[in-house]
Design an enzyme around this catalytic site. Structure first.
Site, mmCIF file in Angstrom:
data_model
loop_
_atom_site.group_PDB
_atom_site.id
_atom_site.type_symbol
_atom_site.label_atom_id
_atom_site.label_comp_id
_atom_site.label_asym_id
_atom_site.label_seq_id
_atom_site.Cartn_x
_atom_site.Cartn_y
_atom_site.Cartn_z
ATOM 1 N N ILE A 252 2.963 14.517 9.844
ATOM 2 C CA ILE A 252 4.147 15.374 9.966
ATOM 3 C C ILE A 252 4.896 15.405 8.578
ATOM 4 O O ILE A 252 5.771 16.028 8.718
ATOM 5 C CB ILE A 252 5.103 14.596 10.924
ATOM 6 C CG1 ILE A 252 5.371 13.190 10.801
ATOM 7 C CG2 ILE A 252 4.572 14.902 12.320
ATOM 8 C CD1 ILE A 252 6.152 12.376 11.535
ATOM 9 N N GLY A 253 4.241 14.898 7.641
ATOM 10 C CA GLY A 253 4.585 14.865 6.281
ATOM 11 C C GLY A 253 4.249 13.950 5.066
ATOM 12 O O GLY A 253 3.239 13.296 5.529
ATOM 13 N N ALA B 207 6.425 10.030 -0.954
ATOM 14 C CA ALA B 207 6.103 9.940 -2.411
ATOM 15 C C ALA B 207 4.968 9.475 -2.714
ATOM 16 O O ALA B 207 4.238 9.697 -3.567
ATOM 17 C CB ALA B 207 7.279 9.000 -3.324
ATOM 18 N N PHE B 208 4.497 8.306 -2.073
ATOM 19 C CA PHE B 208 3.130 7.559 -2.144
ATOM 20 C C PHE B 208 2.414 7.226 -0.810
ATOM 21 O O PHE B 208 1.914 6.229 -0.586
ATOM 22 C CB PHE B 208 3.440 6.227 -2.969
ATOM 23 C CG PHE B 208 4.084 6.418 -4.391
ATOM 24 C CD1 PHE B 208 3.184 6.777 -5.467
ATOM 25 C CD2 PHE B 208 5.182 6.352 -4.431
ATOM 26 C CE1 PHE B 208 3.622 7.081 -6.599
ATOM 27 C CE2 PHE B 208 5.955 6.535 -5.851
ATOM 28 C CZ PHE B 208 5.079 6.895 -7.057
ATOM 29 N N GLY B 209 2.484 8.514 -0.116
ATOM 30 C CA GLY B 209 1.651 7.897 0.967
ATOM 31 C C GLY B 209 1.894 9.296 2.194
ATOM 32 O O GLY B 209 2.645 10.300 1.632
ATOM 33 N N VAL C 239 2.875 10.648 6.247
ATOM 34 C CA VAL C 239 3.418 10.122 7.355
ATOM 35 C C VAL C 239 2.687 10.727 8.722
ATOM 36 O O VAL C 239 2.617 12.144 8.568
ATOM 37 C CB VAL C 239 4.891 10.716 7.366
ATOM 38 C CG1 VAL C 239 5.593 9.888 8.539
ATOM 39 C CG2 VAL C 239 5.540 9.974 6.018
ATOM 40 N N LYS D 91 4.165 5.611 8.107
ATOM 41 C CA LYS D 91 3.850 6.188 6.782
ATOM 42 C C LYS D 91 2.738 5.213 6.454
ATOM 43 O O LYS D 91 2.535 3.837 6.179
ATOM 44 C CB LYS D 91 4.946 5.758 5.860
ATOM 45 C CG LYS D 91 4.747 6.136 4.494
ATOM 46 C CD LYS D 91 5.988 5.926 3.399
ATOM 47 C CE LYS D 91 5.922 6.376 2.097
ATOM 48 N NZ LYS D 91 7.090 6.073 1.406
ATOM 49 N N ASP E 84 15.621 8.279 -5.711
ATOM 50 C CA ASP E 84 15.084 9.570 -5.170
ATOM 51 C C ASP E 84 15.792 10.112 -4.494
ATOM 52 O O ASP E 84 15.263 10.677 -3.328
ATOM 53 C CB ASP E 84 13.570 9.150 -4.866
ATOM 54 C CG ASP E 84 12.606 10.218 -4.902
ATOM 55 O OD1 ASP E 84 13.068 11.503 -5.552
ATOM 56 O OD2 ASP E 84 11.609 10.393 -4.281
#
Length: 699
Positions: free
Chosen positions: A367-368, A371-373, A375, A390, A484
């Site tokens: 679903i998305g 920044a570093f993985g 989801v 995540k 961020d």
């Protein structure tokens, strides 16, 4: 002469009124609707630009939901013998996350009221077991065979006239359409008032079939109760996990006797939504783990032949037992140490549990991307809760982001922060479990949704983010710098309340302590100029990022976009408009006039105040909250954008400190490289020598 002219004028106007009222059409589609144009009832909710009629309930729970166009449609006209003609086109999908459970179905409905939701299961949310709702005309797409309603199978379309026993019903297998496939299905429903003929078309294709699957004659006047009726969709489940999604809808009605219209399907881009907005097709089942594989067969040793020296055998067994016990003890100690570090974290999940929840991290459940993985959507077997999992990347940088995010967000509690449910660190995997935000991220709501996000929703979102940042900056035991802040990291729950997430780049510092220098991390367009120059993140750099989000939300434009002026930078563009005295030109044109001009101007000025190049001139987030709720005045924003200025000594000192800090990081990295770990103060944001440019998420 005057009286004749006046009388002629009066009758002309009257005649025009009669003609206009007789032929005026109601017309809308998902491309023109706003959120306020839809009424969601029962389990119905919005998710990533589509309407979900039902929820992912745990078996054997049942549910029902309904979505209606908020304004009533006129179906009867005085002095007109025939009812209104109407034509509607819609695209929908039905996916079952548990294929072994039975379904329910959905229906296009013409309803006498906009408040009632019927029972789940075979009643499709149209009526209840007592038959409370009357005067409903519906075209049903049924996935449940119910003998009581004389259903022919669990894959049919039927015409329901004030009864759930269909007057006409057709097996969809005859045209090769499977409602439960999870694929997008298109349907056209045309009704002619003068001829009293209804035609229903169904296809996987965007092209309307030549022949209808249902063609029937009935007088709509005999079945509707009121002159004005509501139109929309109803759906239900019966002890299943079916998800019914309306991906596109257009509707037109008129009393024009010569009308012969069919609303066109949307463009191919809308008919083929992104993976984020389409309901996941049923994922493949996960085979049970085989405990007879090679890994299970490996033991402490295999004794082949006859051991002549029993002493050696006993020593070997003793060493093996000691090794197994010692390894188990170390793992337990490591887990206890880790738990003590994040003692406030809600729960430690097992890898097996999360693997099952995400169907083996099926790509259809993505679903998305953080920044570093990646989801994934997951359903916890123990509770039935729907969560976001995540899965952090396996790189050293990804692991650092995991520990950073876990250690920080595990201690935070605020209504406008994404809630962390738990974590997992097994089998080399690092996983974080969050509440699932049903309406996705703010950037998707602004730029990818087919419906314009109304101004009141945008105001509420901005206030929620400001409240969350005020909490992080001034109310936590240690100050948290997010680093961020951007629209894709602002999630929206069921009520479109903002939830700030993704703390992978966040840092905790003592209040009033000067921040350490790092490689600038974050997203271009949101980064404060002094942060890019010195690498020192502070609460003021978060304020700048928030200011960029404010301008993004008010203007409906991305921070870096080619259409925004020559420079392509949103903040620069809005500053230039303010200098020219044309600030309101920045307002999102899709909002039309549906906003208070004074409130809009105030929000734009707040965005500019937060985007001031001078960090000392920016307000605090607590001050921003007070401005947005009207408890404080917005500071005077100069017409000319201030310039970022440092004294020579200040600039040299900042750069010297930054170089010194980075040198320390390099030394730490080189000394720790043999251990395979990263302990520099720059964290994941300062991955010097390890691809530091990846910390800059260039848009």
């Amino acid at each position: 002469m005057k009286s004749i002219s006046g009388e002629f004028y009066f009758y002309s106007i009257f005649l025009l009124f009669i003609i206009f009222s007789g032929t005026a059409a109601t017309e809308f589609d998902f491309g023109t609707l706003t959120l306020s144009s839809l009424k969601l009832l029962g389990d119905a909710h919005l998710s990533n630009g589509s309407v979900k009629l039902t929820r992912d309930l745990g078996v054997p729970d049942s549910g029902a939901g309904k979505v209606l166009y908020s304004k009533p449609i006129k179906f009867r006209q005085p002095d007109v013998q025939y009812p209104a003609s109407f034509s509607t086109f819609f695209s929908f999908s039905i996916a079952n996350l548990n294929p072994s459970s039975i379904g329910g179905g959905l229906a296009f409905v013409i309803s006498p009221d906009d408040e009632y939701v019927g029972d789940g299961g075979a009643w499709l949310g149209i009526t209840d077991a007592k038959g409370t709702q009357h005067g409903v005309v519906a075209v049903e797409f049924d996935t449940l065979m119910d003998v009581e309603f004389k259903d022919i199978n669990g894959n049919h379309v039927g015409l329901d006239l004030d009864s759930l026993v269909s007057t006409r019903v057709v097996d969809l297998d005859t045209i090769g359409v499977d409602l439960k496939s999870g694929d997008l299905v298109n349907s056209w429903v045309d009704y002619s008032g003068p001829t009293r003929i209804i035609k229903v078309y169904v296809s996987y294709s965007n092209l309307k079939p030549k022949d209808p699957i249902i063609s029937s004659t009935f007088d709509l006047n005999e079945y509707i109760l009121n002159d004005f009726m509501f139109v929309g969709f109803s759906g239900s489940t019966q002890g299943s996990t079916e998800i019914h999604s309306i991906e596109w809808w257009s509707f037109t009605s008129t009393f024009d006797e010569n009308s012969n219209f069919t609303p066109p399907p949307p463009s191919s881009t809308l008919m083929n939504p992104s993976a984020d907005s389409v309901v996941d097709p049923p994922p493949p089942s996960i085979p049970p783990e085989n405990c007879h594989n090679q890994l299970c067969k490996d033991g402490p040793g295999a004794v082949v032949g006859v051991v002549t020296a029993s002493a050696f055998f006993l020593i070997f067994c003793g060493l093996a037992i000691f090794w197994v016990y010692n390894k188990k003890f170390k793992r337990k100690t490591k887990s206890e140490t880790l738990t003590s570090d994040v003692i406030k974290t809600p729960k430690e999940f097992s890898y097996k549990e999360l693997k099952f929840a995400t169907r083996g991290f099926d790509s259809n459940r993505i679903i998305g991307h953080g920044a570093f993985g990646t989801v994934y959507k997951g359903v916890l077997a123990s509770t039935g809760d729907i969560v976001a999992v995540k899965r952090c990347s396996h790189t050293g940088q990804g692991k650092e982001e995991f520990w950073s995010e876990l250690s920080i967000i595990g201690t935070l509690r605020h209504r406008n922060l994404v809630r962390l449910q738990g974590w997992c660190h097994e089998k080399g995997e690092i996983l974080l479990v969050y509440d699932l935000m049903t309406n996705g991220s703010l950037d998707k709501a602004l730029f990818e949704s087919r419906m314009t996000l109304p101004w009141p929703y945008r105001q509420k979102i901005l206030l929620g983010v400001a409240s969350a940042l005020a909490y992080l900056h001034q109310e936590c035991e240690n100050q948290v710098i997010h680093r961020d802040i951007k629209s894709s990291n602002i999630m929206l729950d069921e009520g479109f309340n903002a939830r700030l997430g993704d703390f992978g780049l966040a840092r905790q510092v003592e209040h009033d302590k000067s921040p350490d220098a790092t490689i600038a991390a974050g997203t271009m367009g949101y980064l404060a100029p002094e942060y890019l120059l010195t690498g020192r993140a502070s609460e003021k750099t978060d304020v700048f990022s928030y200011g960029a989000v404010v301008l993004e939300v008010a203007s409906g434009r991305r921070p870096i976009e080619k259409e925004v002026g020559v420079s392509g930078n949103l903040v620069e563009w809005v500053w230039s408009l303010h200098r020219e005295g044309r600030l309101m030109v920045a307002v999102d044109p899709r909002l039309g006039k549906e906003f208070d001009e004074a409130e809009m101007r105030k929000v734009l000025l707040v965005g500019l105040a937060c985007s001031n190049p001078d960090p000392l001139a920016r307000p605090t987030m607590r001050g921003v909250v007070q401005m947005l709720i009207g408890e404080a005045e917005v500071p005077i924003v100069p017409r000319t954008k201030p310039t970022l200025s440092f004294s020579t000594s200040h600039l040299l000192m900042s750069l010297q400190d930054s170089v010194s800090d980075l040198n320390e990081m390099m030394i730490t990295l080189s000394t720790s490289s043999s251990e395979g770990s990263f302990t520099g103060r720059g964290g994941a944001g300062g991955g010097v020598g390890g691809g530091s440019s990846s910390a800059l998420d260039l848009v």
